[in-house]
Design a protein around this motif. Structure first.
Motif, PDB file in Angstrom:
ATOM      1  N   LYS A   1       2.602 -21.550 -43.908  1.00 40.84           N
ATOM      2  CA  LYS A   1       1.493 -21.736 -42.967  1.00 40.84           C
ATOM      3  C   LYS A   1       0.715 -20.431 -42.813  1.00 40.84           C
ATOM      4  O   LYS A   1       1.269 -19.348 -42.812  1.00 40.84           O
ATOM      5  N   ILE A   2      -0.629 -20.590 -42.705  1.00 40.54           N
ATOM      6  CA  ILE A   2      -1.502 -19.420 -42.636  1.00 40.54           C
ATOM      7  C   ILE A   2      -1.916 -19.150 -41.191  1.00 40.54           C
ATOM      8  O   ILE A   2      -2.393 -20.054 -40.498  1.00 40.54           O
ATOM      9  N   TYR A   3      -1.746 -17.907 -40.741  1.00 37.65           N
ATOM     10  CA  TYR A   3      -2.167 -17.485 -39.404  1.00 37.65           C
ATOM     11  C   TYR A   3      -3.193 -16.375 -39.529  1.00 37.65           C
ATOM     12  O   TYR A   3      -3.369 -15.790 -40.590  1.00 37.65           O
ATOM     13  N   ASN A   4      -3.853 -16.083 -38.409  1.00 35.80           N
ATOM     14  CA  ASN A   4      -4.687 -14.896 -38.344  1.00 35.80           C
ATOM     15  C   ASN A   4      -4.217 -14.103 -37.136  1.00 35.80           C
ATOM     16  O   ASN A   4      -4.175 -14.642 -36.023  1.00 35.80           O
ATOM     17  N   ALA A   5      -3.843 -12.851 -37.373  1.00 37.33           N
ATOM     18  CA  ALA A   5      -3.246 -12.043 -36.317  1.00 37.33           C
ATOM     19  C   ALA A   5      -4.173 -11.925 -35.106  1.00 37.33           C
ATOM     20  O   ALA A   5      -3.715 -11.735 -33.980  1.00 37.33           O
ATOM     21  N   ILE A   6      -5.491 -12.086 -35.321  1.00 36.82           N
ATOM     22  CA  ILE A   6      -6.435 -11.942 -34.222  1.00 36.82           C
ATOM     23  C   ILE A   6      -6.910 -13.297 -33.687  1.00 36.82           C
ATOM     24  O   ILE A   6      -6.792 -13.604 -32.505  1.00 36.82           O
ATOM     25  N   SER A   7      -7.422 -14.146 -34.595  1.00 38.45           N
ATOM     26  CA  SER A   7      -8.062 -15.373 -34.111  1.00 38.45           C
ATOM     27  C   SER A   7      -7.128 -16.574 -33.967  1.00 38.45           C
ATOM     28  O   SER A   7      -7.407 -17.484 -33.196  1.00 38.45           O
ATOM     29  N   SER A   8      -6.030 -16.599 -34.694  1.00 38.79           N
ATOM     30  CA  SER A   8      -5.091 -17.714 -34.514  1.00 38.79           C
ATOM     31  C   SER A   8      -3.649 -17.248 -34.709  1.00 38.79           C
ATOM     32  O   SER A   8      -2.975 -17.630 -35.667  1.00 38.79           O
ATOM     33  N   PRO A   9      -3.180 -16.394 -33.766  1.00 31.57           N
ATOM     34  CA  PRO A   9      -1.821 -15.852 -33.891  1.00 31.57           C
ATOM     35  C   PRO A   9      -0.771 -16.914 -33.521  1.00 31.57           C
ATOM     36  O   PRO A   9      -1.105 -17.878 -32.834  1.00 31.57           O
ATOM     37  N   PRO A  10       0.467 -16.747 -33.978  1.00 31.78           N
ATOM     38  CA  PRO A  10       1.528 -17.661 -33.546  1.00 31.78           C
ATOM     39  C   PRO A  10       1.874 -17.393 -32.077  1.00 31.78           C
ATOM     40  O   PRO A  10       1.504 -16.342 -31.538  1.00 31.78           O
ATOM     41  N   ALA A  11       2.567 -18.312 -31.442  1.00 28.61           N
ATOM     42  CA  ALA A  11       2.929 -18.157 -30.021  1.00 28.61           C
ATOM     43  C   ALA A  11       3.773 -16.898 -29.824  1.00 28.61           C
ATOM     44  O   ALA A  11       3.561 -16.127 -28.895  1.00 28.61           O
TER      45      ALA A  11
ATOM     46  N   GLU B   1       4.955 -13.311 -31.505  1.00 28.54           N
ATOM     47  CA  GLU B   1       4.436 -12.402 -32.515  1.00 28.54           C
ATOM     48  C   GLU B   1       5.256 -12.407 -33.804  1.00 28.54           C
ATOM     49  O   GLU B   1       6.473 -12.253 -33.778  1.00 28.54           O
ATOM     50  N   ASN B   2       4.554 -12.590 -34.912  1.00 24.69           N
ATOM     51  CA  ASN B   2       5.172 -12.551 -36.245  1.00 24.69           C
ATOM     52  C   ASN B   2       6.248 -13.583 -36.521  1.00 24.69           C
ATOM     53  O   ASN B   2       7.038 -13.420 -37.446  1.00 24.69           O
ATOM     54  N   VAL B   3       6.270 -14.667 -35.736  1.00 27.64           N
ATOM     55  CA  VAL B   3       7.238 -15.737 -35.972  1.00 27.64           C
ATOM     56  C   VAL B   3       6.468 -17.045 -36.118  1.00 27.64           C
ATOM     57  O   VAL B   3       5.595 -17.356 -35.317  1.00 27.64           O
ATOM     58  N   CYS B   4       6.819 -17.819 -37.158  1.00 30.50           N
ATOM     59  CA  CYS B   4       6.100 -19.065 -37.417  1.00 30.50           C
ATOM     60  C   CYS B   4       6.362 -20.106 -36.335  1.00 30.50           C
ATOM     61  O   CYS B   4       7.511 -20.354 -35.958  1.00 30.50           O
ATOM     62  N   ASP B   5       5.278 -20.732 -35.839  1.00 34.42           N
ATOM     63  CA  ASP B   5       5.389 -21.785 -34.820  1.00 34.42           C
ATOM     64  C   ASP B   5       6.136 -23.006 -35.357  1.00 34.42           C
ATOM     65  O   ASP B   5       6.791 -23.722 -34.618  1.00 34.42           O
ATOM     66  N   VAL B   6       5.976 -23.244 -36.663  1.00 33.57           N
ATOM     67  CA  VAL B   6       6.519 -24.480 -37.248  1.00 33.57           C
ATOM     68  C   VAL B   6       7.977 -24.331 -37.642  1.00 33.57           C
ATOM     69  O   VAL B   6       8.813 -25.169 -37.300  1.00 33.57           O
ATOM     70  N   CYS B   7       8.309 -23.237 -38.366  1.00 36.95           N
ATOM     71  CA  CYS B   7       9.667 -23.156 -38.925  1.00 36.95           C
ATOM     72  C   CYS B   7      10.453 -21.939 -38.433  1.00 36.95           C
ATOM     73  O   CYS B   7      11.584 -21.728 -38.854  1.00 36.95           O
TER      74      CYS B   7
ATOM     75  N   ARG C   1      -4.931 -11.666 -42.071  1.00 35.57           N
ATOM     76  CA  ARG C   1      -4.203 -12.889 -42.435  1.00 35.57           C
ATOM     77  C   ARG C   1      -2.699 -12.632 -42.473  1.00 35.57           C
ATOM     78  O   ARG C   1      -2.247 -11.614 -42.980  1.00 35.57           O
ATOM     79  N   ARG C   2      -1.950 -13.557 -41.928  1.00 34.62           N
ATOM     80  CA  ARG C   2      -0.488 -13.501 -42.009  1.00 34.62           C
ATOM     81  C   ARG C   2      -0.009 -14.834 -42.562  1.00 34.62           C
ATOM     82  O   ARG C   2      -0.540 -15.877 -42.209  1.00 34.62           O
ATOM     83  N   THR C   3       1.002 -14.780 -43.416  1.00 38.52           N
ATOM     84  CA  THR C   3       1.485 -15.984 -44.086  1.00 38.52           C
ATOM     85  C   THR C   3       2.963 -16.168 -43.770  1.00 38.52           C
ATOM     86  O   THR C   3       3.735 -15.198 -43.780  1.00 38.52           O
TER      87      THR C   3
END
Ligand code: ADP
Ligand code: ZN
Length: 212
Positions: free
Chosen positions: A133-143, A145-151, A125-127
């Motif tokens: 916003k909650i991401y999952n490094a494996i199943s739902s990563p941001p576009a 790496e390590n940067v929020c899609d939203v903000c 889990r990455r927050t």
């Protein structure tokens, strides 16, 4: 409508809650988020809660109840509880509080997920440090790496999502929170949903349940 989400840490309560508050116009009440906010603001409550949270134990019931009542004030309708109640004592306090306000619980949703799945999810889990916003490094990563899609703020691994603390949180859930299933099962408003599915499918199922 007042709704409670139950389930293991990592069962997807937070992700589901963020979807539901938008579609149903409920107020998201995450005691975990509120506690992290108190810690960030360095309030006395936050200071007292820190050691419990970083070690994966529950913050004492009295602190949680006082904090909740102070935050919610007179607002006791249209609430979506995520991560609360976590003990039978908290559930009893909530019942008493709601009763005094002429309010009630309309639905309790238990997100059922296997233990090994939540352990795996919590570990990846990455927050977002900006919007939460909650991401999952494996199943739902941001576009990116390590940067929020939203903000566009950096993501982090929560202190209590480190392996040793995950083990403790799972045990605490079994000991202190699982008894709530029996508490609510007989309430007539208890529902179970398969939390092992992808987030969008879980949201769809639970939305349909709540609209009935
Ligand atoms: P998760 O559901 O993934 O464990 P939360 O953000 O809900 O994450 O909770 C993180 C931590 O905050 C818990 O491990 C606990 O220490 C504290 N906490 C949150 N809600 C409560 C609560 N209702 N009662 C006691 N402690 C709580
Ligand atoms: Zn963000």
């Amino acid at each position: 409508m007042n709704v409670i989400l139950l389930g293991y840490p990592g069962s997807g309560k937070g992700t589901l809650a963020k979807d539901l508050v938008q579609s149903l116009g409920l107020v998201h009440v995450s005691t975990g988020d509120i506690l992290r906010d108190e810690i960030a603001k360095k309030t006395p409550l936050g200071t007292e809660a820190t050691s419990y949270m970083t070690s994966g134990r529950l913050v004492p019931d009295r602190l949680v109840m006082d904090m909740l009542k102070a935050r919610l004030g007179t607002e006791t309708r249209g609430l979506l509880f995520d991560g609360f109640p976590r003990t039978v004592e908290q559930a009893e306090s909530l019942d008493a509080w709601f009763e005094s306000k002429g309010q009630s619980i309309d639905a309790v949703i238990f997100l059922k997920v296997e233990e090994d799945v939540v352990v795996q999810r919590l570990g990846s889990r990455r927050t977002c440090t900006g919007c939460g916003k909650i991401y999952n490094a494996i199943s739902s990563p941001p576009a990116k790496e390590n940067v929020c899609d939203v903000c566009a703020k950096p993501l982090m691994t929560r202190e209590d999502d480190k392996p040793a603390v995950i083990v403790r949180r799972i045990q605490v859930y079994k000991d202190q929170t699982e008894p709530l299933l029996a508490y609510y099962r007989s309430s007539g408003v208890f529902h179970e949903a398969d939390g092992g599915q992808p987030p969008a499918a879980v949201t769809e199922k639970v939305s349909a349940l709540l609209k009935k």
